[in-house]
Design a protein around this motif. Structure first.
Motif, PDB file in Angstrom:
ATOM      1  N   LYS A  93      -5.501   2.650   0.508  1.00 27.72           N
ATOM      2  CA  LYS A  93      -4.040   2.691   0.706  1.00 27.72           C
ATOM      3  C   LYS A  93      -3.709   2.287   2.146  1.00 27.72           C
ATOM      4  CE  LYS A  93      -1.755   6.574   1.243  1.00 27.72           C
ATOM      5  NZ  LYS A  93      -1.388   7.971   0.989  1.00 27.72           N
ATOM      6  N   VAL A  94      -4.445   2.852   3.100  1.00 33.53           N
ATOM      7  CA  VAL A  94      -4.201   2.549   4.519  1.00 33.53           C
ATOM      8  C   VAL A  94      -4.525   1.074   4.810  1.00 33.53           C
ATOM      9  CG1 VAL A  94      -4.956   3.071   6.882  1.00 33.53           C
ATOM     10  CG2 VAL A  94      -4.556   4.939   5.253  1.00 33.53           C
ATOM     11  N   ALA A  95      -5.622   0.590   4.215  1.00 33.44           N
ATOM     12  CA  ALA A  95      -6.045  -0.797   4.477  1.00 33.44           C
ATOM     13  C   ALA A  95      -5.084  -1.815   3.869  1.00 33.44           C
ATOM     14  CB  ALA A  95      -7.457  -1.023   3.938  1.00 33.44           C
ATOM     15  N   ALA A  96      -4.207  -1.370   2.967  1.00 31.85           N
ATOM     16  CA  ALA A  96      -3.236  -2.295   2.366  1.00 31.85           C
ATOM     17  C   ALA A  96      -2.038  -2.527   3.277  1.00 31.85           C
ATOM     18  CB  ALA A  96      -2.756  -1.733   1.026  1.00 31.85           C
ATOM     19  N   ASN A  97      -1.926  -1.723   4.339  1.00 30.37           N
ATOM     20  CA  ASN A  97      -0.768  -1.841   5.240  1.00 30.37           C
ATOM     21  C   ASN A  97      -0.925  -3.080   6.145  1.00 30.37           C
ATOM     22  OD1 ASN A  97       0.656  -1.435   7.836  1.00 30.37           O
ATOM     23  ND2 ASN A  97       1.390   0.397   6.801  1.00 30.37           N
ATOM     24  N   PRO A  98       0.073  -3.986   6.158  1.00 32.99           N
ATOM     25  CA  PRO A  98      -0.081  -5.228   6.933  1.00 32.99           C
ATOM     26  C   PRO A  98      -0.245  -5.000   8.440  1.00 32.99           C
ATOM     27  CG  PRO A  98       2.118  -5.077   5.945  1.00 32.99           C
ATOM     28  CD  PRO A  98       1.316  -3.954   5.373  1.00 32.99           C
ATOM     29  N   LEU A  99       0.369  -3.927   8.973  1.00 28.05           N
ATOM     30  CA  LEU A  99       0.228  -3.655  10.417  1.00 28.05           C
ATOM     31  C   LEU A  99      -1.215  -3.245  10.731  1.00 28.05           C
ATOM     32  CD1 LEU A  99       3.496  -1.570  11.009  1.00 28.05           C
ATOM     33  CD2 LEU A  99       3.041  -3.926  11.732  1.00 28.05           C
ATOM     34  N   VAL A 100      -1.794  -2.485   9.814  1.00 30.64           N
ATOM     35  CA  VAL A 100      -3.188  -2.048   9.987  1.00 30.64           C
ATOM     36  C   VAL A 100      -4.108  -3.276   9.922  1.00 30.64           C
ATOM     37  CG1 VAL A 100      -5.050  -0.679   8.960  1.00 30.64           C
ATOM     38  CG2 VAL A 100      -2.736   0.268   9.071  1.00 30.64           C
ATOM     39  N   ARG A 101      -3.851  -4.166   8.969  1.00 32.60           N
ATOM     40  CA  ARG A 101      -4.712  -5.347   8.817  1.00 32.60           C
ATOM     41  C   ARG A 101      -4.626  -6.252  10.041  1.00 32.60           C
ATOM     42  NH1 ARG A 101      -7.061  -4.777   4.367  1.00 32.60           N
ATOM     43  NH2 ARG A 101      -8.330  -6.615   4.723  1.00 32.60           N
ATOM     44  N   LYS A 102      -3.417  -6.395  10.558  1.00 30.01           N
ATOM     45  CA  LYS A 102      -3.227  -7.251  11.727  1.00 30.01           C
ATOM     46  C   LYS A 102      -4.022  -6.690  12.921  1.00 30.01           C
ATOM     47  CE  LYS A 102       0.581  -9.241  14.252  1.00 30.01           C
ATOM     48  NZ  LYS A 102       1.895  -8.908  14.713  1.00 30.01           N
ATOM     49  N   TYR A 103      -3.940  -5.387  13.072  1.00 28.37           N
ATOM     50  CA  TYR A 103      -4.610  -4.723  14.193  1.00 28.37           C
ATOM     51  C   TYR A 103      -6.138  -4.864  14.078  1.00 28.37           C
ATOM     52  CZ  TYR A 103      -6.245  -0.790  17.049  1.00 28.37           C
ATOM     53  OH  TYR A 103      -6.911  -0.006  17.952  1.00 28.37           O
ATOM     54  N   VAL A 104      -6.678  -4.576  12.879  1.00 28.31           N
ATOM     55  CA  VAL A 104      -8.133  -4.659  12.681  1.00 28.31           C
ATOM     56  C   VAL A 104      -8.608  -6.109  12.841  1.00 28.31           C
ATOM     57  CG1 VAL A 104      -9.971  -4.417  10.951  1.00 28.31           C
ATOM     58  CG2 VAL A 104      -8.337  -2.568  11.284  1.00 28.31           C
ATOM     59  N   ASN A 105      -7.846  -7.047  12.308  1.00 30.13           N
ATOM     60  CA  ASN A 105      -8.256  -8.448  12.423  1.00 30.13           C
ATOM     61  C   ASN A 105      -8.324  -8.886  13.884  1.00 30.13           C
ATOM     62  OD1 ASN A 105      -8.383  -8.507   9.688  1.00 30.13           O
ATOM     63  ND2 ASN A 105      -6.531  -9.709   9.363  1.00 30.13           N
TER      64      ASN A 105
END
Ligand code: DC
Length: 219
Positions: A93-105
């Motif tokens: 659920k957390v990994a589906a958040n676009p802000l989270v993905r942008k940060y990790v990428n």
């Protein structure tokens, strides 16, 4: 140089990537561990989504040390805590958040620009590192993956049943593959490694053979 290994939960990506890293003297980057660390912090913060708007303030650091990918938040090591059942249950659920993905990428791209590395994840070949030197996609049936994950968790002293792990894996497959942002996907130019019938040593040897034939890297 970056080599990527994508595939569903429990397909053996991280153990394979680590073995390759150690044999070819590469750094190892566990992208799932970064999503797990953010999930751990999210749970700790009472599941408040304001964390996602303030990720730049989160001091998330990591390193690969003697076969162990270690993760720290504000100097507190959370390497073991990010593997809990609670984190596993919320991470998709957390990994589906676009802000989270942008940060990790962004974290991953910075790391890969400094070290010759091998990284594992879901969308690395298709979305994060489209120009990776070699791309692998590891596959295995949900049942085989659940068996492997259950015995790994038992070895770590966690009490969990095969059925519970299988349910978790199938649910994560569903969420990881159907999410809107950067779903689990095989890159068109990825080499598919079907691991159900392979021993661990065979799958590592096969990947190394491909890497040595496709790059100028030597053992
Ligand atoms: O590899 P893992 O099971 O530790 O990954 C944890 C979760 O992180 C997984 O459910 C999906 C997510 N993930 C992702 O969305 N993209 C990645 N590149 C790696 C992991």
């Amino acid at each position: 140089m970056i080599i990527v290994l994508d595939g569903p939960a429990g397909s053996g990506k991280s153990s394979t990537a680590k073995a390759i890293a150690d044999k070819l003297h590469l750094q190892y980057l566990d992208s799932g561990a970064l999503y797990r660390a953010i999930t751990y912090q999210y749970i700790k913060a009472g599941e408040s989504s304001s964390l996602f708007d303030n990720l730049d303030k989160m001091n998330l650091t990591f390193n690969y040390d003697a076969g162990n990918f270690r993760v720290f938040i504000d100097d507190e090591e959370c390497t073991a805590a990010i593997r809990s059942k609670q984190v596993s249950g919320s991470v998709s659920k957390v990994a589906a958040n676009p802000l989270v993905r942008k940060y990790v990428n962004r974290l991953m791209k910075n790391y890969a620009s400094s070290f010759a590395s091998i990284a594992d994840g879901r969308d690395l070949g298709s979305a994060v590192f489209p120009d990776a030197a070699v791309k692998f996609y590891l596959q295995a049936s949900a049942e085989v993956r659940a068996e492997r994950r259950t015995s790994e968790m038992h070895q770590m002293g966690q009490e969990v049943s095969y059925d519970e792990v299988l349910q978790n894996i199938m649910e994560r497959d569903r969420i990881d593959s159907s999410r809107e942002h950067d779903p689990l996907r095989k890159a068109e130019d990825a080499i598919v490694v079907q691991t159900d019938q392979m021993t661990f040593e065979e799958q590592v040897a096969l990947c190394i053979q491909h890497i040595l034939s496709k790059t100028s890297h030597t053992t």
